[in-house]
Design a protein around this motif. Structure first.
Motif, short mmCIF file in Angstrom:
data_model
loop_
_atom_site.label_atom_id
_atom_site.label_comp_id
_atom_site.label_asym_id
_atom_site.label_seq_id
_atom_site.Cartn_x
_atom_site.Cartn_y
_atom_site.Cartn_z
N ASP A 54 30.97 -19.77 9.46
CA ASP A 54 31.97 -20.34 10.37
C ASP A 54 31.59 -20.16 11.84
N THR A 55 30.87 -19.06 12.16
CA THR A 55 30.44 -18.88 13.55
C THR A 55 29.42 -19.95 13.92
N SER A 58 31.02 -23.92 14.55
CA SER A 58 32.24 -23.82 15.33
C SER A 58 32.18 -24.79 16.51
N TYR A 59 33.11 -25.74 16.51
CA TYR A 59 33.10 -26.73 17.58
C TYR A 59 33.32 -26.08 18.95
N THR A 60 34.29 -25.15 19.01
CA THR A 60 34.58 -24.48 20.28
C THR A 60 33.33 -23.83 20.85
N VAL A 166 37.21 -17.01 22.78
CA VAL A 166 37.11 -17.20 21.34
C VAL A 166 37.60 -15.95 20.61
N GLU B 47 29.49 -29.69 15.20
CA GLU B 47 29.50 -28.39 14.50
C GLU B 47 28.23 -28.18 13.70
#
Lengths: 432, 155
Positions: A54-55, A58-60, A166, B47
């Motif tokens: 997930d890291t 991650s779009y952010t 984040v 992503e």
């Protein structure tokens, strides 16, 4: 109640880091082992693998490489020279003027670059030769660049503020905007530090040759590109036109165009800028992923809860507890580099600080200013070591000596931020 | 020779992905404001490109020994102790990278079993996890080679 599992975890982590295991791996290892103890191997491995995946996806977080890329393009476009030339044209002829010009130019460069080390390294190459030519003392010259470079992580864009946002779930745009006034205060504080140094020792900062109005205006025109880029990126966030991620993409593209127009972008330098960005990004994400696994462990082990409980029990005023936390940052900053320090401490302290009733946007700015101080305090003042590589013939001791007035200016700045939280919070409160 | 080709291929991959992320974000913003039509799925593509770019850099950073490290204590210790600690750190880095590659491979198997894919573009996620696993595996291999070379005092 036996010994809490977070205690051996923290001890093991610090030991591994000090014994030379790369920080990312130390955090990942201790975090995973700790999770195995707490929730068993199955759960631990599933948390670790989710965190890793997930890291990465991650779009952010795509804002991180894009802002790094923007800084690298800007550097290669030679904007640092133009910035320094413009600041010099306006300030150079005053006493200590070259050093003051350096402080302002560092601030300007920070406005398009999110990293302190890059700001110190870039401005070091540009400003040092001219400061030495006109007889600024080595220790003042090195001190102002090391200190000015720290502004890179406070004046937006800032990679550290992204990471803070984040980790704590705060709005990255608001954090950026909150960094503006404290950043400007930083520039003013450093200019004051130069003035005081020169008042005590006039030989430290002689005047440079004066410039005509025409030269001043011509030099100013050279920084319009930087200014436009900053207004586009940060103005866009402020006005609510872009999210931070979009602003990063647009900013990187703008910097790319500026570099193209400057004629300094060849296929080779483009490749270098991209490769450097990729390497920096990977380094940062390794530490980030390790830190997130470790934070999972620390949370499950109950350290933040234990701290909050402790704060309840001792019944000290919130300000006293905050002062204790800041003292802790000062000590930890002497050992750890900035990214690891923020990643390690913020998950532990943020719940406590929020519980005391402080605003987490404001706390983010305070943490970053404390981190800035850690970048220039011995023994692990990273900015000082960056300068040492640019200035091999100046002893480390005299660089650290030159930094002292700037540390004092920073301490005043922290005091102001604590006394007047509005310095950080006023601008974000007006955001569109 | 292999090393140089691999380095170039990985750098080029990361470089192209970064440029693509930049271009895609700009296209998305411009599309939304000027033509009232953002790029569909830009979010998801970004992503996946981010993850691939980060992990493509992993073998490179590992090969150059650029992982962030604190040398404060090491610089004070006698040479023999430093030598021993560095060999231990090299070994741990290799083992942890191998473990990470294995975790990501397992993750890929899970994703494949459930047939997970991204919502808008329908990009299957299992191959992404396998790619990340392979890149991490490559980084582990690089770490092993580097550890052995350093053991022999070659680098």
């Amino acid at each position: 109640m036996g010994i809490e599992p977070w205690l051996p975890g923290l001890v093991a982590l610090l030991a591994l880091i000090l014994l030379g295991l790369p920080i990312a791996f130390a955090m990942g290892l201790v975090g995973t082992v700790g999770l195995v103890v707490l929730v068993g191997p199955r759960g631990a491995l599933s948390i670790a693998s989710n965190t890793l995946f997930d890291t990465g996806l991650s779009y952010t977080l795509s804002v991180v490489p894009l802002f790094i890329l923007m800084g690298n393009f800007v550097t290669r476009a030679g904007l640092s020279d133009k910035l320094y030339a413009a600041c010099y044209a306006w300030l150079g002829a005053r006493r200590g003027g070259l050093a003051m010009a350096t402080a302002v130019a560092c601030g300007g460069f920070s406005a398009v670059c999110g990293s302190s080390l890059a700001t110190a390294a870039t401005m070091g190459k540009v400003a040092l030769p001219s400061m030495r030519r006109y007889g600024t003392s080595d220790s003042l010259a090195a001190g102002v660049i090391a200190a000015g470079g720290t502004l890179g992580i406070l004046i937006p864009p800032s990679v550290i503020l992204v990471i803070y946002g984040v980790t704590t779930g705060q709005n990255i745009g608001a954090l950026f905007i909150a960094g503006i006034i404290p950043g400007v205060l930083g520039i003013l504080g450093y200019m004051a530090a130069v003035r005081v140094t020169c008042a005590l020792n006039p030989a430290a900062g002689p005047r440079g040759p004066s410039t005509t109005l025409r030269e001043k205006l011509a030099a100013t025109r050279g920084v319009l590109g930087v200014l436009a880029l900053f207004l586009l990126v940060i103005g866009g966030i402020y006005a609510g036109i872009f999210t931070a991620t979009e602003a990063a993409g647009v900013g990187a593209f703008g910097a790319f165009v500026i570099a193209l127009v400057s004629g300094k972008l060849t296929l080779r330098t483009l490749g270098e800028a991209l490769a450097e960005t990729a390497a920096t990004t990977t380094m940062m994400f390794s530490v980030l992923a390790g830190a997130l696994v470790f934070a999972h462990f620390i949370n499950l082990a109950g350290l933040p809860a234990a701290l909050t409980g402790f704060a309840d029990r001792v019944d000290w005023p919130p300000f006293a507890i905050l002062a204790l936390i800041l003292a802790f940052y000062l000590v930890l900053g002497m050992v750890l580099e900035s990214l690891s320090m923020v990643l390690l401490t913020v998950p532990i302290f943020a719940p406590l600080v929020a519980g005391l009733g402080y605003d987490l946007i404001w706390f983010g700015i305070v943490v970053v200013v404390m981190t800035e101080i850690s970048l220039i305090t011995p023994p692990v003042g990273l900015n000082v070591f960056v300068l040492k590589t640019v200035l091999p013939d100046v002893p480390l001791g005299s660089i650290f000596k030159g930094v002292v007035p700037f540390i004092l200016a920073d301490i005043v700045r922290v005091g102001l931020l604590l006394a007047i939280p509005g310095l950080a919070l006023w601008l974000p409160s007006l955001m569109g | 020779m292999i090393r140089r080709i691999a380095t170039f291929a990985l750098s080029a991959t990361a470089a192209v992905l970064l440029m693509a992320m930049m271009g895609l974000t700009v296209a998305d913003v411009v599309g939304r404001y000027l033509f009232n039509s953002p790029v569909p799925g830009a979010f998801e593509a970004t992503e996946i490109m981010l993850a691939l770019a980060i992990f493509a850099g992993l073998p490179l950073v590992t090969a150059r020994g650029e992982h962030i490290q604190v040398r404060l204590l090491l610089d004070q210790l006698p040479g023999a102790a430093v030598w021993l600690l560095e060999r231990l750190a090299d070994t741990l880095v290799f083992l942890l990278l191998t473990g990470t590659a294995w975790l990501l491979y397992r993750r890929g198997e899970d994703l494949a079993a459930f047939g997970d894919s991204t919502i808008l573009l329908g990009i299957p996620l299992a191959p992404v996890a396998f790619a990340l696993s392979a890149l991490t595996g490559l980084a582990a291999l690089v770490a092993a080679v580097r550890a052995i070379r350093r053991l022999k005092g070659l680098t």
